[in-house]
Write a protein that holds these residues in place. Structure first.
Motif, PDB file in Angstrom:
ATOM      1  N   TYR B 102       7.106 137.749  42.780  1.00  0.00           N
ATOM      2  CA  TYR B 102       6.833 139.381  42.615  1.00  0.00           C
ATOM      3  C   TYR B 102       7.327 139.696  41.120  1.00  0.00           C
ATOM      4  O   TYR B 102       6.889 140.585  40.567  1.00  0.00           O
ATOM      5  CB  TYR B 102       7.775 140.095  43.456  1.00  0.00           C
ATOM      6  CG  TYR B 102       7.403 139.587  45.081  1.00  0.00           C
ATOM      7  CD1 TYR B 102       8.388 138.854  45.780  1.00  0.00           C
ATOM      8  CD2 TYR B 102       6.226 139.819  45.406  1.00  0.00           C
ATOM      9  CE1 TYR B 102       8.199 138.457  46.964  1.00  0.00           C
ATOM     10  CE2 TYR B 102       5.718 139.377  46.626  1.00  0.00           C
ATOM     11  CZ  TYR B 102       6.853 138.775  47.667  1.00  0.00           C
ATOM     12  OH  TYR B 102       6.513 138.155  48.689  1.00  0.00           O
ATOM     13  N   MET B 103       8.642 138.875  40.493  1.00  0.00           N
ATOM     14  CA  MET B 103       8.891 139.184  39.254  1.00  0.00           C
ATOM     15  C   MET B 103       9.072 137.861  38.714  1.00  0.00           C
ATOM     16  O   MET B 103      10.095 136.980  39.123  1.00  0.00           O
ATOM     17  CB  MET B 103       9.996 140.058  39.020  1.00  0.00           C
ATOM     18  CG  MET B 103      10.362 140.330  37.770  1.00  0.00           C
ATOM     19  SD  MET B 103      11.720 141.357  37.598  1.00  0.00           S
ATOM     20  CE  MET B 103      11.050 143.010  37.700  1.00  0.00           C
ATOM     21  N   PHE B 167      19.907 148.151  37.293  1.00  0.00           N
ATOM     22  CA  PHE B 167      18.574 147.647  37.747  1.00  0.00           C
ATOM     23  C   PHE B 167      18.582 146.061  38.158  1.00  0.00           C
ATOM     24  O   PHE B 167      18.088 145.939  39.378  1.00  0.00           O
ATOM     25  CB  PHE B 167      17.511 147.736  36.643  1.00  0.00           C
ATOM     26  CG  PHE B 167      16.110 147.333  36.840  1.00  0.00           C
ATOM     27  CD1 PHE B 167      15.458 146.355  36.098  1.00  0.00           C
ATOM     28  CD2 PHE B 167      15.508 147.954  37.988  1.00  0.00           C
ATOM     29  CE1 PHE B 167      14.125 145.954  36.426  1.00  0.00           C
ATOM     30  CE2 PHE B 167      14.043 147.508  38.279  1.00  0.00           C
ATOM     31  CZ  PHE B 167      13.333 146.498  37.494  1.00  0.00           C
ATOM     32  N   SER B 170      20.091 146.206  41.646  1.00  0.00           N
ATOM     33  CA  SER B 170      19.113 146.971  42.523  1.00  0.00           C
ATOM     34  C   SER B 170      18.108 146.243  43.147  1.00  0.00           C
ATOM     35  O   SER B 170      17.301 146.635  44.040  1.00  0.00           O
ATOM     36  CB  SER B 170      18.267 148.257  41.864  1.00  0.00           C
ATOM     37  OG  SER B 170      19.170 149.045  41.392  1.00  0.00           O
ATOM     38  N   MET B 171      17.951 144.889  42.620  1.00  0.00           N
ATOM     39  CA  MET B 171      16.931 144.058  43.253  1.00  0.00           C
ATOM     40  C   MET B 171      17.726 142.914  43.816  1.00  0.00           C
ATOM     41  O   MET B 171      18.681 142.531  43.449  1.00  0.00           O
ATOM     42  CB  MET B 171      16.080 143.641  41.962  1.00  0.00           C
ATOM     43  CG  MET B 171      15.338 144.584  41.711  1.00  0.00           C
ATOM     44  SD  MET B 171      13.832 143.934  40.713  1.00  0.00           S
ATOM     45  CE  MET B 171      14.989 143.299  39.119  1.00  0.00           C
ATOM     46  N   LEU B 247      14.152 152.325  39.316  1.00  0.00           N
ATOM     47  CA  LEU B 247      13.088 151.263  38.801  1.00  0.00           C
ATOM     48  C   LEU B 247      12.809 151.379  37.624  1.00  0.00           C
ATOM     49  O   LEU B 247      12.568 152.551  36.862  1.00  0.00           O
ATOM     50  CB  LEU B 247      11.855 151.655  39.826  1.00  0.00           C
ATOM     51  CG  LEU B 247      10.485 150.961  39.370  1.00  0.00           C
ATOM     52  CD1 LEU B 247      10.392 149.447  39.518  1.00  0.00           C
ATOM     53  CD2 LEU B 247       9.394 151.553  40.429  1.00  0.00           C
ATOM     54  N   TYR B 254       7.081 145.194  33.438  1.00  0.00           N
ATOM     55  CA  TYR B 254       6.053 144.591  34.198  1.00  0.00           C
ATOM     56  C   TYR B 254       4.803 144.182  33.500  1.00  0.00           C
ATOM     57  O   TYR B 254       4.089 143.551  34.247  1.00  0.00           O
ATOM     58  CB  TYR B 254       5.501 145.649  35.229  1.00  0.00           C
ATOM     59  CG  TYR B 254       4.892 146.973  34.461  1.00  0.00           C
ATOM     60  CD1 TYR B 254       5.851 148.214  34.185  1.00  0.00           C
ATOM     61  CD2 TYR B 254       3.622 146.959  34.175  1.00  0.00           C
ATOM     62  CE1 TYR B 254       5.217 149.091  33.481  1.00  0.00           C
ATOM     63  CE2 TYR B 254       3.179 147.897  33.407  1.00  0.00           C
ATOM     64  CZ  TYR B 254       3.872 149.329  33.106  1.00  0.00           C
ATOM     65  OH  TYR B 254       3.469 150.098  32.597  1.00  0.00           O
ATOM     66  N   TYR B 265       2.694 146.970  40.821  1.00  0.00           N
ATOM     67  CA  TYR B 265       4.084 146.824  40.293  1.00  0.00           C
ATOM     68  C   TYR B 265       5.172 147.598  41.036  1.00  0.00           C
ATOM     69  O   TYR B 265       6.237 146.903  41.700  1.00  0.00           O
ATOM     70  CB  TYR B 265       4.439 147.039  38.692  1.00  0.00           C
ATOM     71  CG  TYR B 265       5.742 147.003  38.369  1.00  0.00           C
ATOM     72  CD1 TYR B 265       6.354 147.975  37.805  1.00  0.00           C
ATOM     73  CD2 TYR B 265       6.734 145.918  38.191  1.00  0.00           C
ATOM     74  CE1 TYR B 265       7.533 148.309  37.374  1.00  0.00           C
ATOM     75  CE2 TYR B 265       7.852 146.103  38.215  1.00  0.00           C
ATOM     76  CZ  TYR B 265       8.541 147.070  37.429  1.00  0.00           C
ATOM     77  OH  TYR B 265       9.956 147.168  37.140  1.00  0.00           O
ATOM     78  N   ALA B 266       4.757 149.033  41.188  1.00  0.00           N
ATOM     79  CA  ALA B 266       5.676 149.898  42.040  1.00  0.00           C
ATOM     80  C   ALA B 266       5.525 149.461  43.684  1.00  0.00           C
ATOM     81  O   ALA B 266       6.687 149.443  44.011  1.00  0.00           O
ATOM     82  CB  ALA B 266       5.491 151.292  41.534  1.00  0.00           C
ATOM     83  N   PHE B 269       7.653 146.261  43.955  1.00  0.00           N
ATOM     84  CA  PHE B 269       8.865 146.397  44.001  1.00  0.00           C
ATOM     85  C   PHE B 269       9.498 146.934  45.296  1.00  0.00           C
ATOM     86  O   PHE B 269      10.605 146.741  46.004  1.00  0.00           O
ATOM     87  CB  PHE B 269       9.388 147.576  42.996  1.00  0.00           C
ATOM     88  CG  PHE B 269      10.849 147.859  42.640  1.00  0.00           C
ATOM     89  CD1 PHE B 269      11.176 149.109  43.345  1.00  0.00           C
ATOM     90  CD2 PHE B 269      11.717 147.246  41.883  1.00  0.00           C
ATOM     91  CE1 PHE B 269      12.458 149.553  43.085  1.00  0.00           C
ATOM     92  CE2 PHE B 269      13.032 147.596  41.966  1.00  0.00           C
ATOM     93  CZ  PHE B 269      13.573 148.797  42.488  1.00  0.00           C
ATOM     94  N   LEU B 273      11.192 143.721  46.585  1.00  0.00           N
ATOM     95  CA  LEU B 273      12.258 143.667  45.537  1.00  0.00           C
ATOM     96  C   LEU B 273      13.354 144.261  45.726  1.00  0.00           C
ATOM     97  O   LEU B 273      14.505 144.062  45.473  1.00  0.00           O
ATOM     98  CB  LEU B 273      11.830 143.734  44.036  1.00  0.00           C
ATOM     99  CG  LEU B 273      10.834 142.764  43.451  1.00  0.00           C
ATOM    100  CD1 LEU B 273      10.350 143.387  42.039  1.00  0.00           C
ATOM    101  CD2 LEU B 273      11.647 141.415  43.233  1.00  0.00           C
ATOM    102  N   VAL B 274      13.336 145.600  46.156  1.00  0.00           N
ATOM    103  CA  VAL B 274      14.409 146.495  46.109  1.00  0.00           C
ATOM    104  C   VAL B 274      15.482 145.856  47.223  1.00  0.00           C
ATOM    105  O   VAL B 274      15.435 145.489  48.183  1.00  0.00           O
ATOM    106  CB  VAL B 274      14.138 147.894  46.513  1.00  0.00           C
ATOM    107  CG1 VAL B 274      13.198 147.698  47.993  1.00  0.00           C
ATOM    108  CG2 VAL B 274      15.205 148.937  46.663  1.00  0.00           C
TER     109      VAL B 274
END
Lengths: 228, 300
Positions: B102-103, B167, B170-171, B247, B254, B265-266, B269, B273-274
């Motif tokens: 995802y990232m 950030f 947050s992931m 975010l 991204y 991407y959003a 996330f 990812l969150v």
């Protein structure tokens, strides 16, 4: 109905181009580049040019057309609050379209004169106002690197005062937002999408290299037109 | 070691970067130990050094591996007589490839290793020249340099250092799914349902023009959760709300993975990812400052 929209090409939110022209609403299409995507290598990679032109610029145009349509409706109905609410979308997407259209004309492959310094009136004005071409480049690079987040750095001419100026604008604000009499000559996109795939976070390198493909012929034409 | 002191502060001699500091100080102490013992100690210290993550991930390795003659000269000449405390670059609590697909690892390497690191180094450079700003804690520094809407040049770097630390926290790998416990209740209370909240969050992310951040904040005065968007480096700290989730919608976050597809991407996330655990922890802490009402006490 479906056949007609198929025939006339671009459909925007249900209305075909044909119908919009009947309404009197001028919409916009993506302008073509005068050069191939890969022609500006190695200063700007072909990937970036293709994405920048076909995805980013196209998105601005699509959203701008949509916003204009909605604005047209709101004005026709006399809906003032919607009309005002749309202004930020119009400024952003319309500005994006205006700025990028100028940007494509500001670039040219090296073999077609990209990077060649301006002669004539513009060259003389640069030397007079900034001292030399190198000083202008250094100034614009410094200002471009200092832009926080997304924006543009411009070399413009004030058509009232007949002076050259170096300005930066945020997001997609066109140069006129910094002065109603400013006309852009050279604009450099310092949004990250303009250089990230190739230069990552090293914006100064991008700014140093882009001067090799700047089309000064176009800038001279505009300058001669505004300051004869 | 110095890294364990606090989130942000670490001891360093004035002339060296945070990568070299702790090793120099311990070398000073180890001078009197025998060779073999030194070898053992050095190996242990290597394992304890958290900055090794950068070497592990292929970034430039720390430059402390000098030869013997150089080392002896170094610690005799570079006596740490001018120790100041600066901000250090804290690595995320997961490995760089833990957030794949995802990232990507490359995004983290560049985003953390170059952007975030650049912010930290610029901040340290500013602070070394300015005694007044140097004395503030991070939160205070952000508020002071924001200057009520007229930010000083240090604001951008300070706020971005804070924002990026926030950030990364947050992931998490294996993130996404739904929030739990009190956080879910609060979201349902303030947004109607989690689906509503998710849609609003993603819409805010997509309608953000230019570079900025999307936040889930706890509003102090209204005592409720809300979604906020900010441009460039601004954070809800400056208007005294408590951020719970962020975010990064700057393109550098991204672009390598999703090019211009911000919507994907959003969504990714939110879905993958969150870290709702982190958000839950932050909300629990925030409740020490904001009274969100009586908890639901089950009646027997």
């Amino acid at each position: 109905m479906a056949f007609r929209s198929l025939v006339t090409g671009k459909t925007l939110g249900g209305l075909s181009r044909f119908q919009q022209q009947i309404r009197g609403l001028q919409t916009f299409t993506l302008p073509d580049l005068a050069y191939d995507y890969g022609a500006l290598e190695p200063a700007i990679s072909g990937d970036i040019m293709q994405l920048h032109h076909q995805k980013h610029h196209q998105t601005y145009i699509t959203n701008y057309n949509k916003a204009l349509e909605q604005l047209d409706d709101a004005i026709a109905k006399g809906d003032a609050s919607t009309a005002v609410k749309l202004q930020s979308a119009i400024k952003f997407n319309g500005g994006g379209h205006v700025n990028h259209s100028i940007f494509w004309k500001n670039l040219a492959p090296t073999r077609e004169g990209g990077g060649e310094p301006p002669h004539g009136a513009l060259g003389w004005a640069i030397d007079q106002h900034f001292g030399s071409m190198e000083k202008l480049v250094a100034k614009m690079n410094a200002e471009g690197a200092a832009v926080q987040g997304s924006g543009w750095v411009w070399l413009g001419v004030d058509k009232e005062l007949k002076r050259l100026v170096v300005e930066t604008t945020a997001n997609q604000d066109p140069l006129v937002t910094k002065g109603a009499s400013l006309v852009p000559l050279v604009g450099i996109d310092v949004w990250e999408h303009a250089y990230y795939l190739q230069y990552k976070n090293v914006r100064p390198d991008y700014l140093k290299n882009i001067w090799k493909v700047i089309n000064w012929k176009y800038a001279s034409e505009i300058y001669d037109k505004e300051c004869p | 070691m110095s890294w364990s002191c606090s989130n942000y502060l670490c001891l360093s001699s004035s002339s060296s970067s945070s990568l070299v500091n702790s090793n120099e100080l311990t070398r000073f102490n180890r001078r009197n130990l025998s060779c073999e013992y030194k070898e053992e100690r050095r190996k242990d210290n290597d394992l304890k050094r958290p900055i090794n993550i950068s070497a592990y991930n292929g970034l430039k390795s720390p430059s402390y591996k000098l030869d013997k003659a150089q080392r002896r000269k170094e610690h005799v000449l570079k006596k740490p007589n001018n120790i100041c405390a600066y901000y250090s670059l804290k690595p995320p609590s997961y490995k760089f490839d833990a957030l794949e697909p995802y990232m990507s690892k490359r995004t983290l390497e560049v985003h953390w290793g170059e952007h975030h690191r650049g912010y930290v180094e610029t901040l340290n450079k500013y602070l070394s020249k300015n005694d007044v700003l140097y004395g503030y804690t991070m939160d205070e520094l952000i508020r002071v340099t924001y200057n009520n809407g007229n930010p000083l040049p240090e604001f951008n770097v300070a706020a971005q250092v804070w924002n990026h630390d926030f950030f990364w926290e947050s992931m998490q790998p294996g993130g996404g799914n739904l929030p739990i416990l009190g956080l879910m209740d609060q979201i349902e209370k303030d947004f109607g349902s989690f689906a509503n909240f998710r849609q609003e969050f993603i819409e805010s992310a997509l309608t953000l023009f230019g570079s900025g951040w999307v936040w889930l904040v706890l509003k102090r005065n209204e005592k409720r959760l809300a979604i906020a968007t900010t441009t460039n480096a601004v954070t809800p700290l400056v208007w005294d709300d408590i951020p719970l989730l962020s975010l990064d919608m700057w393109e550098h976050a991204y672009y390598l993975d999703y090019k211009n597809d911000r919507a994907r991407y959003a969504n990714v996330f939110m879905d993958h990812l969150v870290s709702w655990n982190a958000v839950l922890g932050r909300m629990a802490r925030a409740q020490a400052f904001v009274n969100l009402g009586e908890p639901k006490i089950p009646v027997a």
